[in-house]
Design a protein around this motif. Structure first.
Motif, mmCIF file in Angstrom:
data_model
loop_
_atom_site.group_PDB
_atom_site.id
_atom_site.type_symbol
_atom_site.label_atom_id
_atom_site.label_comp_id
_atom_site.label_asym_id
_atom_site.label_seq_id
_atom_site.Cartn_x
_atom_site.Cartn_y
_atom_site.Cartn_z
ATOM 1 N N GLN A 235 -49.722 -69.265 -99.028
ATOM 2 C CA GLN A 235 -48.233 -68.553 -98.746
ATOM 3 C C GLN A 235 -48.139 -68.084 -99.706
ATOM 4 O OE1 GLN A 235 -45.746 -71.891 -97.228
ATOM 5 N NE2 GLN A 235 -47.206 -72.932 -96.126
ATOM 6 N N GLY A 236 -48.425 -66.851 -99.426
ATOM 7 C CA GLY A 236 -48.455 -65.719 -100.692
ATOM 8 C C GLY A 236 -48.596 -66.396 -102.035
ATOM 9 N N ARG A 237 -48.924 -67.298 -102.323
ATOM 10 C CA ARG A 237 -49.236 -67.857 -104.066
ATOM 11 C C ARG A 237 -50.398 -67.038 -104.541
ATOM 12 N NH1 ARG A 237 -46.462 -71.637 -107.806
ATOM 13 N NH2 ARG A 237 -45.175 -72.791 -106.137
ATOM 14 N N PRO A 238 -50.148 -66.745 -105.601
ATOM 15 C CA PRO A 238 -51.335 -66.168 -106.059
ATOM 16 C C PRO A 238 -52.849 -66.661 -106.668
ATOM 17 C CG PRO A 238 -50.103 -66.530 -108.090
ATOM 18 C CD PRO A 238 -49.321 -66.959 -106.945
ATOM 19 N N PHE A 325 -58.147 -75.810 -92.611
ATOM 20 C CA PHE A 325 -57.198 -74.546 -93.470
ATOM 21 C C PHE A 325 -56.143 -76.300 -93.237
ATOM 22 C CE2 PHE A 325 -59.665 -71.448 -92.058
ATOM 23 C CZ PHE A 325 -60.493 -71.555 -93.523
ATOM 24 N N LYS A 326 -55.599 -76.477 -91.797
ATOM 25 C CA LYS A 326 -54.158 -77.125 -92.247
ATOM 26 C C LYS A 326 -54.499 -78.776 -93.264
ATOM 27 C CE LYS A 326 -52.826 -74.945 -87.430
ATOM 28 N NZ LYS A 326 -52.713 -76.884 -86.369
ATOM 29 N N ALA A 327 -55.352 -78.840 -93.026
ATOM 30 C CA ALA A 327 -55.059 -80.760 -93.804
ATOM 31 C C ALA A 327 -55.006 -79.427 -95.821
ATOM 32 C CB ALA A 327 -56.650 -81.006 -93.605
ATOM 33 N N VAL A 328 -55.775 -78.653 -96.081
ATOM 34 C CA VAL A 328 -55.748 -77.628 -97.562
ATOM 35 C C VAL A 328 -53.912 -77.478 -97.130
ATOM 36 C CG1 VAL A 328 -56.451 -76.157 -98.334
ATOM 37 C CG2 VAL A 328 -57.639 -77.666 -97.177
ATOM 38 N N GLU A 329 -53.509 -77.236 -96.860
ATOM 39 C CA GLU A 329 -51.796 -76.695 -97.000
ATOM 40 C C GLU A 329 -50.806 -78.420 -96.573
ATOM 41 O OE1 GLU A 329 -48.800 -73.742 -94.239
ATOM 42 O OE2 GLU A 329 -50.576 -74.363 -92.735
ATOM 43 N N ALA A 331 -52.284 -80.285 -97.903
ATOM 44 C CA ALA A 331 -52.142 -81.320 -99.643
ATOM 45 C C ALA A 331 -51.451 -80.604 -100.456
ATOM 46 C CB ALA A 331 -53.822 -81.441 -99.164
ATOM 47 N N LEU A 332 -51.873 -78.978 -100.412
ATOM 48 C CA LEU A 332 -51.135 -78.793 -101.393
ATOM 49 C C LEU A 332 -49.252 -78.440 -100.824
ATOM 50 C CD1 LEU A 332 -52.256 -74.908 -100.237
ATOM 51 C CD2 LEU A 332 -53.000 -75.873 -102.366
ATOM 52 N N GLN A 333 -48.933 -78.812 -99.619
ATOM 53 C CA GLN A 333 -47.281 -78.963 -99.952
ATOM 54 C C GLN A 333 -47.364 -80.558 -100.277
ATOM 55 O OE1 GLN A 333 -46.947 -78.608 -95.440
ATOM 56 N NE2 GLN A 333 -46.507 -76.383 -95.397
ATOM 57 N N GLU A 334 -48.270 -81.327 -100.132
ATOM 58 C CA GLU A 334 -48.111 -82.743 -101.090
ATOM 59 C C GLU A 334 -47.737 -82.376 -102.557
ATOM 60 O OE1 GLU A 334 -51.101 -85.070 -99.143
ATOM 61 O OE2 GLU A 334 -49.279 -85.482 -97.235
#
Length: 338
Positions: A235-238, A325-329, A331-334
């Motif tokens: 989501q735009g993170r470097p 990809f959704k699972a990674v997203e 996990a990143l949010q968590e």
């Protein structure tokens, strides 16, 4: 070899079943071939994965050795008249581990040098030249040579790298998952200074991405995923590109790769040698695996006894990485990273 060969209809069906995630049918074929062609190396090699999936690591490793007769590991036998280690007393003896397979396989199996050292042996490792300095720092390793010099190293016993866990009679419960690689201090200083100058030291996390491995690998097309999908999850993170062929970083050796990874907070990667280097360093590593994963990841679940620092994100449908990809997203949010 007795029975089947590459291209046999049943073997082809078994591979197709695995690729679509139908492991029930794949297991049925494995059982059938065990009954009808018990001495077929190709069938045994394929069955290894299913034994590991059931939690039977040693049985799987024994069958994995069938791949050597099929040239699955890509190496000629060592030109030596000394025996392969078979649980002899190693006090005061010299053991040569002859690495096999790709970079990832060499990295996976060098950990077992510590076991032979603990049994009293001096341990030499023959590996790809590019990994020599890295492996020289692995616990238990006394000396390192390139593959071509392997036969000239004095040894009382030798071990094919892909068989190291088997001759040591490993089961999953014996794997500690602890880190066993470390970074050269000179390269640590080099890349620590680089990141301090080139990246805001307060701007965290530093996330490294790797999208594909060696294009010459037989099944690279299955483990490779579209990088756009992974980038979008940030989501735009470097992020920092660990794809040596594409990155602006001057990564010229494995020493550079290790030192760069040490500077990161998280590595997200396909099933490549970089995944194993990162995990063996103890770095938090998220691996996206194809629906039919490499034998290291055969045991179901999102963790692995091979590495404590790994989290697995499994493809659910052949050719479609959307769910991973959704699972990674998620996990990143968590973790508060996006």
């Amino acid at each position: 070899m007795n029975g089947l060969h590459r291209g046999s209809p049943l073997l082809d069906e078994q591979v197709a079943a695995g690729l679509r995630g139908d492991f029930v049918r794949g297991q049925e074929i494995a059982d059938e071939l065990e009954r009808t062609t018990p001495n077929c190396h190709r069938a045994g090699f394929n069955r290894a994965w299913y034994e590991m999936r059931k939690g039977k690591l040693l049985k799987g490793l024994e069958l994995l050795d069938c791949g050597r007769w099929e040239r699955a590991f890509g190496d000629q036998p060592l030109a030596t008249n000394k025996p392969i280690y078979r649980n002899e007393n190693l006090q005061g003896k010299h053991v040569l581990i002859r690495s096999e397979g790709g970079y990832g396989d060499e990295i996976i199996n060098v950990r077992f040098a510590a076991d032979f050292h603990q049994r009293g042996a001096k341990v030499s490792v023959a590996c790809d030249n590019s990994l020599k300095s890295v492996f020289a720092r692995v616990p238990g390793v006394s000396a390192v040579v390139g593959h071509r010099a392997a036969a000239d190293v004095y040894h009382d016993f030798w071990v094919p790298g892909m068989s190291a866990a088997r001759v040591l009679e490993y089961e999953y419960k014996n794997l500690t998952g602890e880190a066993y690689l470390n970074v050269d201090p000179l390269y640590r200083a080099k890349w620590s200074e680089f990141f301090a100058k080139s990246y805001d030291s307060q701007k965290r996390p530093r996330i490294g991405l790797r999208f594909y491995g060696n294009p010459q690998f037989e099944h690279e097309q299955h483990r490779r995923f579209p990088k756009e999908g992974l980038i979008q999850t940030l989501q735009g993170r470097p992020w920092i590109n660990l794809q040596k062929e594409e990155t602006d970083l001057r990564i010229e050796s494995w020493e550079d790769t290790l030192a760069v990874i040490e500077q990161l907070d998280l590595v997200i990667t396909s099933c490549t040698s970089v995944a194993h280097v990162s995990a063996a360093l103890g770095k938090e590593t998220w691996v996206l695996t194809p629906i039919l994963p490499y034998y290291i990841w055969a045991l179901p679940g999102d963790t692995s006894p091979w590495y404590k620092s790994v989290r697995l994100f499994r493809q659910e449908q052949f050719g479609d990485w959307t769910s991973a990809f959704k699972a990674v997203e998620k996990a990143l949010q968590e973790k508060g990273l996006v």
